[in-house]
Design an enzyme around this catalytic site. Structure first.
Site, PDB file in Angstrom:
ATOM      1  N   ALA A  71       0.813  -1.212   0.000  1.00 38.01           N
ATOM      2  CA  ALA A  71       0.000   0.000   0.000  1.00 38.01           C
ATOM      3  C   ALA A  71       0.847   1.263   0.000  1.00 38.01           C
ATOM      4  CB  ALA A  71      -0.934   0.004   1.202  1.00 38.01           C
ATOM      5  N   GLN A 180      -5.916  -0.731   5.976  1.00 37.36           N
ATOM      6  CA  GLN A 180      -6.490  -1.379   7.158  1.00 37.36           C
ATOM      7  C   GLN A 180      -7.866  -1.991   6.897  1.00 37.36           C
ATOM      8  OE1 GLN A 180      -5.298  -2.186  10.047  1.00 37.36           O
ATOM      9  NE2 GLN A 180      -3.345  -1.127   9.903  1.00 37.36           N
ATOM     10  N   ALA A 201      -1.307  -6.853   0.946  1.00 37.03           N
ATOM     11  CA  ALA A 201      -1.655  -8.244   1.239  1.00 37.03           C
ATOM     12  C   ALA A 201      -1.379  -8.614   2.689  1.00 37.03           C
ATOM     13  CB  ALA A 201      -0.884  -9.187   0.317  1.00 37.03           C
ATOM     14  N   HIS A 202      -0.334  -8.039   3.280  1.00 37.09           N
ATOM     15  CA  HIS A 202       0.077  -8.496   4.614  1.00 37.09           C
ATOM     16  C   HIS A 202      -0.865  -8.038   5.722  1.00 37.09           C
ATOM     17  CE1 HIS A 202       1.933  -4.886   6.583  1.00 37.09           C
ATOM     18  NE2 HIS A 202       1.916  -4.443   5.337  1.00 37.09           N
ATOM     19  N   THR A 242       9.372  -7.632 -13.208  1.00 41.83           N
ATOM     20  CA  THR A 242       8.874  -9.010 -13.286  1.00 41.83           C
ATOM     21  C   THR A 242       7.899  -9.295 -12.156  1.00 41.83           C
ATOM     22  OG1 THR A 242      10.959  -9.720 -14.287  1.00 41.83           O
ATOM     23  CG2 THR A 242       9.568 -11.434 -13.307  1.00 41.83           C
ATOM     24  N   CYS A 327       5.216   1.921  11.345  1.00 40.88           N
ATOM     25  CA  CYS A 327       6.072   2.648  10.412  1.00 40.88           C
ATOM     26  C   CYS A 327       6.863   3.760  11.076  1.00 40.88           C
ATOM     27  CB  CYS A 327       5.234   3.221   9.268  1.00 40.88           C
ATOM     28  SG  CYS A 327       4.403   1.947   8.313  1.00 40.88           S
TER      29      CYS A 327
END
Length: 379
Positions: A71, A180, A201-202, A242, A327
């Site tokens: 994100a 979130q 995704a996490h 890739t 963060c």
């Protein structure tokens, strides 16, 4: 190991996701851009399936999904990627809130250094922006409106659907940082007037290092984004490189589980919240942010008279929690979210964030409450 209660920072892999990632590492190792052999074809099919799964959570078209590393990158692409359009059109005004994640605030600071004007709207003690204040700040020269779906520290949901309604007849691009809330609060992100959605995704029991910017068409056109990096035509030329096929496969499975297990997950997270508040009932504490609407799995709480650092040290062997965004935790500073909610310095210093998930086992809430009580009695 202590019990992990920091799901707002990151989530463990769901077993089905881990299985899919490992299988893809072994079976789908081809380059999805290789069109001359079966290995490339299989990898491309795996990426297409993941793209469709990620899009389905927000009722978007698979072609709307631009895969990124997460994100943070998606937010940067959404905001900095619009700079050229702002310069070209003379629309150099941006509306946002003071409680956005640093992945939004810092790119906006870069735009300000380039001559853009940014309006930062306060939220007050509720932690929730009013849709009317957002819409009143929009001007004819407004290029972007950026409002997060759910705050990462308090869990308070923002009225993005109402903002989207109010922007129906305005040209401004509407961007939502949904790191979130994606996969948890389903309906608002399906609003067709939301142009850009950033996800990771996490945060949904998928792998780290992969996310997406979902760029919807409005009529026949998408947001006129420019790439931040160059070197290939992947992801419609907006994110060359890739494709990390195993990570994308894991992201896709995680997205599918969000839909399949949504009600069950929500019920379990609400249950854990009720248990926590019942256990804390005899303590002296404040919940930061209004109780509704909010995400079920995040509880921002200030135990009066107890410094958050001392509390986390006391609970270190029992649970893993935080006192702010992951963060910014390496160099601790007072939360900009709580500060902008006009909370007292003492309350900010006493705040911890507990966040759990549907797979979280029984939490020793009584023991947690007893240790908090012990610290409060020493004050």
């Amino acid at each position: 190991m202590p019990l992990y209660l920091d799901h707002a920072a990151t989530t463990p892999l769901a077993p089905e996701v881990r299985e899919a990632v490992v299988k893809a590492l072994d079976d789908d190792f081809g380059n999805a851009g290789s069109r001359t052999h079966e290995f490339g074809s299989r990898a491309k099919q795996a990426v297409q399936a993941a793209r469709a799964a990620v899009a389905s959570v927000v009722a978007a078209d698979p072609a709307d999904v631009i895969f990124t590393s997460g994100a943070t990158e998606a937010n940067n692409l959404a905001l900095l990627g619009m700079a050229a359009e702002g310069t070209r059109t003379g629309k150099r005004h941006i509306v946002t809130t003071a409680i956005e994640h640093k992945a939004v605030l810092e790119p906006l600071c870069v735009l300000q250094s380039r001559g853009f004007e940014v309006t930062y709207l306060p939220v007050g003690p509720s932690g929730r922006i009013s849709a009317s204040s957002v819409l009143e700040a929009v001007r004819e020269d407004t290029l972007l409106v950026s409002v997060m779906q759910a705050n990462n520290e308090t869990g308070v949901l923002q009225p993005i659907d109402a903002v989207a309604d109010g922007l129906a007849d305005h040209h401004a691009i509407f961007h939502v940082d949904a790191a979130q809330g994606y996969g948890k609060d389903l309906v608002p992100l399906r609003h067709p007037r939301i142009d850009l959605i950033a996800v990771s995704a996490h945060k949904i029991f998928g792998p780290k290092g992969v996310g997406a910017l979902i760029s919807r068409r409005r009529g026949y056109a998408r947001a006129p984004l420019e790439p931040l990096i160059y070197g290939g035509g992947q992801e419609r030329g907006l994110r060359p490189g890739t494709a990390p096929v195993p990570l994308l496969v894991g992201f896709g499975v995680a997205a599918q589980l969000c839909l399949r297990d949504h009600d069950k997950r929500l019920q379990r997270c609400e249950e854990l919240r009720r248990e926590a508040l019942e256990a804390f009932g005899a303590l002296d504490f404040d919940i930061n942010g209004i109780d509704e609407p909010r995400l079920a799995h995040i509880l921002s709480v200030a135990f009066r008279g107890v410094d958050s650092e001392a509390l986390m040290l006391s609970l270190k062997d029992l649970i893993a929690i935080s006192n702010g965004s992951a963060c910014t935790s390496a160099n601790y500073e007072a939360s900009h979210v709580l500060t902008n909610m006009a909370l007292s310095a003492d309350r900010v210093a006493a705040t911890v964030r507990l966040s759990w998930g549907p797979l979280t086992p029984m939490v020793p809430w009584a023991e947690i409450a007893a240790r908090v009580s012990s610290l409060q009695s020493e004050c």
